[in-house]
Design an enzyme around this catalytic site. Structure first.
Site, PDB file in Angstrom:
ATOM      1  N   ASP A   1      11.753  -7.011   7.066  1.00 41.13           N
ATOM      2  CA  ASP A   1      11.259  -6.099   6.035  1.00 41.13           C
ATOM      3  C   ASP A   1      10.969  -4.715   6.596  1.00 41.13           C
ATOM      4  O   ASP A   1      10.619  -3.807   5.824  1.00 41.13           O
ATOM      5  CB  ASP A   1      10.012  -6.670   5.355  1.00 41.13           C
ATOM      6  CG  ASP A   1       8.921  -7.033   6.348  1.00 41.13           C
ATOM      7  OD1 ASP A   1       9.116  -8.005   7.087  1.00 41.13           O
ATOM      8  OD2 ASP A   1       7.892  -6.328   6.388  1.00 41.13           O
ATOM      9  N   ASN A   2      11.131  -4.524   7.894  1.00 39.76           N
ATOM     10  CA  ASN A   2      10.928  -3.214   8.501  1.00 39.76           C
ATOM     11  C   ASN A   2      12.234  -2.578   8.972  1.00 39.76           C
ATOM     12  O   ASN A   2      12.211  -1.629   9.752  1.00 39.76           O
ATOM     13  CB  ASN A   2       9.962  -3.313   9.687  1.00 39.76           C
ATOM     14  CG  ASN A   2       8.533  -3.571   9.246  1.00 39.76           C
ATOM     15  OD1 ASN A   2       8.168  -3.289   8.113  1.00 39.76           O
ATOM     16  ND2 ASN A   2       7.727  -4.124  10.130  1.00 39.76           N
TER      17      ASN A   2
ATOM     18  N   ASP B   1      -6.787  -3.657   0.236  1.00 42.31           N
ATOM     19  CA  ASP B   1      -7.318  -2.508  -0.502  1.00 42.31           C
ATOM     20  C   ASP B   1      -6.270  -1.439  -0.769  1.00 42.31           C
ATOM     21  O   ASP B   1      -6.526  -0.474  -1.485  1.00 42.31           O
ATOM     22  CB  ASP B   1      -8.522  -1.906   0.225  1.00 42.31           C
ATOM     23  CG  ASP B   1      -8.189  -1.412   1.630  1.00 42.31           C
ATOM     24  OD1 ASP B   1      -7.000  -1.252   1.959  1.00 42.31           O
ATOM     25  OD2 ASP B   1      -9.140  -1.193   2.419  1.00 42.31           O
ATOM     26  N   GLY B   2      -5.076  -1.577  -0.181  1.00 46.58           N
ATOM     27  CA  GLY B   2      -4.010  -0.618  -0.433  1.00 46.58           C
ATOM     28  C   GLY B   2      -4.209   0.726   0.232  1.00 46.58           C
ATOM     29  O   GLY B   2      -3.437   1.658  -0.007  1.00 46.58           O
TER      30      GLY B   2
ATOM     31  N   ARG C   1      15.198  -1.934   2.243  1.00 46.64           N
ATOM     32  CA  ARG C   1      15.104  -2.673   3.507  1.00 46.64           C
ATOM     33  C   ARG C   1      15.976  -3.923   3.441  1.00 46.64           C
ATOM     34  O   ARG C   1      16.377  -4.377   2.365  1.00 46.64           O
ATOM     35  CB  ARG C   1      13.651  -3.111   3.743  1.00 46.64           C
ATOM     36  CG  ARG C   1      12.629  -1.999   3.618  1.00 46.64           C
ATOM     37  CD  ARG C   1      11.294  -2.527   3.080  1.00 46.64           C
ATOM     38  NE  ARG C   1      10.344  -1.441   2.876  1.00 46.64           N
ATOM     39  CZ  ARG C   1       9.447  -1.063   3.789  1.00 46.64           C
ATOM     40  NH1 ARG C   1       9.378  -1.688   4.932  1.00 46.64           N
ATOM     41  NH2 ARG C   1       8.625  -0.070   3.534  1.00 46.64           N
TER      42      ARG C   1
ATOM     43  N   ARG D   1       0.835  -1.210   0.000  1.00 48.35           N
ATOM     44  CA  ARG D   1       0.000   0.000   0.000  1.00 48.35           C
ATOM     45  C   ARG D   1       0.866   1.254   0.000  1.00 48.35           C
ATOM     46  O   ARG D   1       0.456   2.310   0.456  1.00 48.35           O
ATOM     47  CB  ARG D   1      -0.954   0.001   1.195  1.00 48.35           C
ATOM     48  CG  ARG D   1      -0.308  -0.089   2.551  1.00 48.35           C
ATOM     49  CD  ARG D   1      -1.357  -0.379   3.611  1.00 48.35           C
ATOM     50  NE  ARG D   1      -0.771  -0.564   4.930  1.00 48.35           N
ATOM     51  CZ  ARG D   1      -0.760   0.359   5.889  1.00 48.35           C
ATOM     52  NH1 ARG D   1      -1.308   1.535   5.667  1.00 48.35           N
ATOM     53  NH2 ARG D   1      -0.221   0.109   7.058  1.00 48.35           N
TER      54      ARG D   1
END
Length: 500
Positions: free
Chosen positions: A260-261, A133-134, A191, A101
């Site tokens: 990934d963060n 839904d992004g 990342r 998103r």
């Protein structure tokens, strides 16, 4: 005035002939067209940051600025994109993630010569949305805006928030919520998970191309080094260890420290269920979804090391063609994390206690103090802040000023601490002032963020603007802002989970 002619693209931004990460193209990223946000309203614009990035004073007032920040118009001359990455989430390997998103709207060069990436969070789904839904909620967008600006003011490396755009659009989470788009910036958003993705799904050449891109644009002094990849990984490990040390000494908990963060630039990235710890508890967990306490406060440094190990695993092929030699280099680099973290965290703890010299008993003195905070259920931020005022005052008054309780143990510790300061030849007023420069009066407390969110949900940004103004000066005593320093009453702390 037409925004695309002069306001959005001033000369300082034209200096970058082509996008940087976007120039890598597939398989590193895919182009994205943002989904228009209905009835957009500009709720916040960080004018100081905008000027630092090369956007002139009239930029925010231009009629074309809002469509850009809402995702309702493309950035002139650039193609928006989303990038592919993977990651270890709560320790489990997830092979395909990516910017679900988030899209990168534009890249340029700031007036100081540094690279800038501008991302929109919540502008609709991307090829990596995995059925979502992004969109982003107003609630989560305000929390990220507040967190990155609060940490920036505290001197912590972080992404920054440029603007917040609200909408009449409702999105469904646990219940219908207002949608928003957050504009955030950083020199880059690469990342650890980007390298994990290309190590598992790409070729060695692909992984090297990504590493060389990062080195060229963000560590250019390493380009000519014969072992540039090893030198670069050492820099990433150093930045990561220093970041975690900074978090620990501020009582900041990230909440979702998946690979990934984590940023390869050592930036605080992707604010979800974060929190500044109030009552000091080593095993404090700020994420209500973290049922096993994997990312508890006391576990964060170890998790930082674990994540660096995953990055090194992904990059073994960059270290040496011989697997055994590559593993030996990786093991040595991982030990470097331990060295940097220990040095950096103790440097910061000493500063918080007003100590300048390095002595053998420092860790013991610190741990006795933290034990007092834990037993006395003390507020972490205020206990350290008040300690600066305890250098000279009468012991009886000190026990009132400091909240831990257990008067005898606290009195003994204060005597030892004051003796240590005296042995360094400390001038009390100077040492107290130095402590106040590193021990904030104000941090972003969850109940303050929630009050700003509820105000914004009613259509007002007054509390958000006021809170941002206070947090911009965290070390200053601010008249009339006393309640911003007050902790939430015990038993009324807000729980924050992963929903966005």
């Amino acid at each position: 005035m037409v925004l695309a002619d002069r306001c959005v693209m001033p000369e300082a931004m034209r200096a970058l002939a082509a996008p940087r990460f976007g120039a890598l193209s597939a398989p590193f990223m895919q182009p994205v067209i943002a989904r228009p946000l209905p009835n957009p309203q500009l709720l916040y614009l960080n004018t100081g940051l905008a000027q630092d990035l090369g956007l002139d004073r009239s930029w925010g007032d231009s009629p074309a600025a809002l469509p850009l920040l809402a995702g309702n118009a493309p950035w002139p001359g650039q193609t928006a994109f989303a990038s592919a990455y993977a990651g270890h989430q709560f320790g489990a390997w997830v092979p395909r993630l990516g910017d679900g998103r988030v899209l990168t709207l534009a890249e340029w060069q700031a007036p100081d010569g540094g690279p800038v990436e501008l991302q929109l969070k919540g502008a609709g789904p991307t090829p990596y949305a995995r059925g979502s839904d992004g969109r982003a909620t107003l609630r989560s967008s305000i929390r990220e805006l507040l967190a990155c600006e609060a940490l920036h003011a505290l001197g912590v490396p972080t992404t920054r928030a440029l603007a917040l755009v609200g909408s009449s659009l409702a999105v469904m989470r646990d219940e219908p919520e207002a949608a928003a788009v957050l504009s955030r910036t950083a020199p880059c958003f690469v990342r650890f998970g980007h390298f994990e993705f290309h190590a598992r799904h790409g070729s060695p050449q692909q992984l090297a191309a990504l590493a060389d891109h990062v080195i060229e644009h963000h560590f250019p002094y390493l380009v000519q080094q014969p072992q540039r990849h090893a030198a670069w990984l050492a820099e990433v490990i150093e930045l990561t260890a220093a970041l975690f040390a900074h978090w620990q000494t501020l009582g900041f908990c990230h909440g979702v420290l998946n690979t990934d963060n984590l940023s390869v630039l050592g930036l605080t990235l992707d604010y979800g269920p974060y929190g500044f710890m109030e009552r000091f508890r080593p095993h404090h967990v700020c994420n209500a979804s973290d049922h096993e306490g994997r990312y508890a406060y006391t576990a964060q440094p170890t998790i930082g090391r674990w994540n660096c190990a995953r990055l090194l695993e992904a990059c073994l092929g960059l270290l040496d063609k011989q697997p055994e030699m590559a593993r030996e280099q990786a093991a040595a680099l991982l030990l470097y994390y331990d060295e940097i973290y220990r040095s950096e965290v103790m440097r910061r703890w000493r500063a918080k206690l007003g100590l300048r010299e390095v002595r053998a008993g420092d860790a013991g003195l610190l741990n006795r103090w933290l034990t007092l905070l834990q037993r006395g259920k003390a507020d972490f931020t205020l206990a350290f802040r008040n300690l600066a005022g305890a250098i000279q005052i009468d012991p009886a008054e000190t026990l009132i000023l400091l909240p831990p309780g257990q008067d005898a143990a606290l009195g003994d510790w204060l005597n030892d601490w004051r003796a240590r300061l005296a042995s360094e030849g400390a001038v009390p007023t100077e040492r107290a002032a130095a402590m106040r420069r590193v021990n904030p009066r104000y941090v972003l407390r969850n109940h303050l963020a929630q009050a700003a969110i509820e105000d914004a949900q009613r259509g007002s940004s007054t509390k958000l603007q006021r809170l941002l103004a206070v947090l911009a000066r965290p070390f200053d005593e601010q008249k009339g802002a006393e309640h911003y320093a007050a902790p939430q009453r015990e038993g009324t702390e807000l729980e924050v989970g992963c929903s966005a």
